[in-house]
Design an enzyme around this catalytic site. Structure first.
Site, PDB file in Angstrom:
ATOM      1  N   SER A  71       0.378  -1.465   0.012  1.00  0.00           N
ATOM      2  CA  SER A  71      -0.103   0.009   0.354  1.00  0.00           C
ATOM      3  C   SER A  71       1.125   1.270   0.014  1.00  0.00           C
ATOM      4  O   SER A  71       0.331   2.310  -0.360  1.00  0.00           O
ATOM      5  CB  SER A  71      -0.809  -0.284   1.020  1.00  0.00           C
ATOM      6  OG  SER A  71      -1.460  -0.953   1.368  1.00  0.00           O
ATOM      7  N   CYS A 160     -15.855  -2.623  19.145  1.00  0.00           N
ATOM      8  CA  CYS A 160     -16.316  -2.450  18.519  1.00  0.00           C
ATOM      9  C   CYS A 160     -18.027  -2.843  19.197  1.00  0.00           C
ATOM     10  O   CYS A 160     -19.225  -2.099  18.878  1.00  0.00           O
ATOM     11  CB  CYS A 160     -16.811  -2.845  16.735  1.00  0.00           C
ATOM     12  SG  CYS A 160     -16.332  -4.466  16.640  1.00  0.00           S
ATOM     13  N   SER A 190     -18.779  -7.036   9.389  1.00  0.00           N
ATOM     14  CA  SER A 190     -17.881  -6.308   8.705  1.00  0.00           C
ATOM     15  C   SER A 190     -17.177  -5.795   9.317  1.00  0.00           C
ATOM     16  O   SER A 190     -15.658  -5.917   9.560  1.00  0.00           O
ATOM     17  CB  SER A 190     -18.285  -4.915   8.117  1.00  0.00           C
ATOM     18  OG  SER A 190     -19.078  -4.243   9.344  1.00  0.00           O
ATOM     19  N   LYS A 256     -14.310  -9.960  26.202  1.00  0.00           N
ATOM     20  CA  LYS A 256     -14.043  -8.119  25.402  1.00  0.00           C
ATOM     21  C   LYS A 256     -14.796  -7.818  25.731  1.00  0.00           C
ATOM     22  O   LYS A 256     -14.422  -6.842  26.566  1.00  0.00           O
ATOM     23  CB  LYS A 256     -13.582  -7.526  24.596  1.00  0.00           C
ATOM     24  CG  LYS A 256     -12.443  -8.480  23.520  1.00  0.00           C
ATOM     25  CD  LYS A 256     -12.493  -8.122  21.953  1.00  0.00           C
ATOM     26  CE  LYS A 256     -11.462  -9.094  21.225  1.00  0.00           C
ATOM     27  NZ  LYS A 256     -11.205  -8.676  19.999  1.00  0.00           N
ATOM     28  N   HIS A 285     -23.635  -2.893  14.489  1.00  0.00           N
ATOM     29  CA  HIS A 285     -24.148  -4.306  15.698  1.00  0.00           C
ATOM     30  C   HIS A 285     -25.311  -3.920  16.244  1.00  0.00           C
ATOM     31  O   HIS A 285     -25.887  -2.499  16.451  1.00  0.00           O
ATOM     32  CB  HIS A 285     -22.890  -4.368  16.352  1.00  0.00           C
ATOM     33  CG  HIS A 285     -21.671  -4.722  16.194  1.00  0.00           C
ATOM     34  ND1 HIS A 285     -21.750  -5.364  14.583  1.00  0.00           N
ATOM     35  CD2 HIS A 285     -20.767  -4.991  16.333  1.00  0.00           C
ATOM     36  CE1 HIS A 285     -20.262  -5.945  14.811  1.00  0.00           C
ATOM     37  NE2 HIS A 285     -19.616  -5.720  15.912  1.00  0.00           N
TER      38      HIS A 285
END
Length: 380
Positions: A71, A160, A190, A256, A285
């Site tokens: 990249s 997340c 995702s 988590k 979510h």
């Protein structure tokens, strides 16, 4: 030593006071990195130079992989300008004040301390430092003050799934005192990155227009070896698993949520039970939350608290069919809350349904917000 960036590194403390802080984005070309660049272009411009850095393979930590990521050399747009992506090295942190890391755990564990040793404050989105007692775990709407005490020069960004609910829970905790949490998550593909999204899309294409889902195992047989990062088909299915296997059958994702909620809220003894489920949603979510408090609760009181909480939107009118769904909240920043009910059997417990974009508030936005808190402290 003279480096390509040494001209920006003069007199760090005095220089910072005279200019906007310089920012590095490590992992700028990834899924969250691309969202982060968009967020940096949308929010108030508090930054001087923004330096984009490619994330190497996690194999670098074991001596393998290409240190000059494929990249590197690309140009990405941030704040309306094309900026060249640089390969990760010690020198790229010269003159940088704050660095946002969105890289694999192994890469963060190796390179975040390198940046911190050069006087850079690191905001890390990996799991490498979240439970380190010398690294604050920060959600600015809940515990922004924690970002000011950083013995290792690193501030961690939560997972997340935790972020999708913790802003709302933090507001309720401040009023009622949280004592117990039972959560079922419904997590988007995702979260597993590009591979997760590609897998779900290919599976949806495979089942579209078929009669699959009507006999035992027909969907799994049709998928063959196209499960990607998931242990079972996600299309026409829900999968009660996210993360890696831990002790006693718990998944890493479930632990988590438990451990991070305790640390963010400052409740090390909080009783938490979590079941994480993967669902056929691309991004955003959802969580069904049972929250028990020290004090008696009311729906009206909860609505008032949540409606005035920064970063929270209440969408709660079931009679009119109004409640948050991932298809409606994807691409937005707030935590969306609906289906608020007082428990039928416990006047100190609330039931609620929460949705949030796992790539925005669940990752990139919270990282940017933490960095802005630190930048404001530097300016002060």
């Amino acid at each position: 030593m003279t480096t390509p960036f040494s001209g920006t590194a003069t007199g760090r403390a005095g220089d910072r006071a005279a200019r906007k802080p310089h920012l590095a984005v490590v992992g700028a070309t990834g899924a969250v990195g691309s969202v982060l660049l968009g967020i940096l272009s949308e929010r108030a411009d508090v930054w001087g130079e923004i330096r984009l850095i490619a994330a190497p393979s996690s194999q670098l930590c074991s001596g393998r992989g290409d240190p000059h990521s494929r990249s590197a050399g690309r140009k990405l747009t941030v704040r309306g300008e094309a900026v060249e992506v640089l390969a990760l090295s010690e020198e790229v942190f010269d003159g940088i004040d704050i660095a946002m890391f969105d890289v694999p755990d192994e890469v963060a564990a190796q390179w975040a301390p390198v940046a911190a040793a050069k006087g850079v404050v690191v905001v890390d989105n990996s799991a490498a430092f979240r439970l380190d007692p010398d690294v604050p775990l920060v959600v600015p709407e809940v515990n922004a003050h924690a970002a000011r005490v950083r013995p290792r020069g690193i501030v961690a960004n939560p997972n997340c799934t935790t972020l999708s609910m913790i802003v709302a829970l933090g507001a309720l905790h401040a009023e009622y005192g949280l004592s117990e949490l039972v959560v079922s998550s419904y997590q988007a593909a995702s979260e597993a990155g590009t591979a997760g999204v590609d897998t779900l899309r290919s599976q949806l294409a495979a089942v579209s227009g078929t009669e699959l889902g009507t006999t035992p195992g027909d969907v799994r047989r049709a998928m063959g070896d196209t499960l990607g990062p998931f242990p079972a088909p996600v299309a026409l299915n829900v999968v009660p698993w996210a993360g890696s296997l831990q002790e006693d059958g718990w998944s890493s994702e479930e632990l988590k949520v438990r451990n991070e909620s305790r640390k963010i809220l400052g409740l090390p003894g909080l009783r938490v039970s979590v079941t994480c489920v993967r669902v056929p949603v691309i991004t955003a979510h959802s969580l069904a939350v049972h929250a028990r408090f020290e004090n008696e609760v009311t729906v009206a009181g909860a609505h008032e608290i949540l409606a005035s909480a920064p970063g929270v939107v209440v969408c709660d009118d079931p009679e009119a069919g109004e409640f948050p769904t991932p298809a409606d909240v994807v691409g937005t920043d707030p935590t969306w809350v609906g289906r608020v009910r007082r428990s039928l059997d416990d006047p100190r417990a609330l039931e609620l349904f929460v949705c949030g974009d796992n790539l925005r508030k669940g990752a990139a936005l919270n990282t940017a917000q933490i960095a802005e808190v630190i930048a404001a402290d530097m300016a002060a």
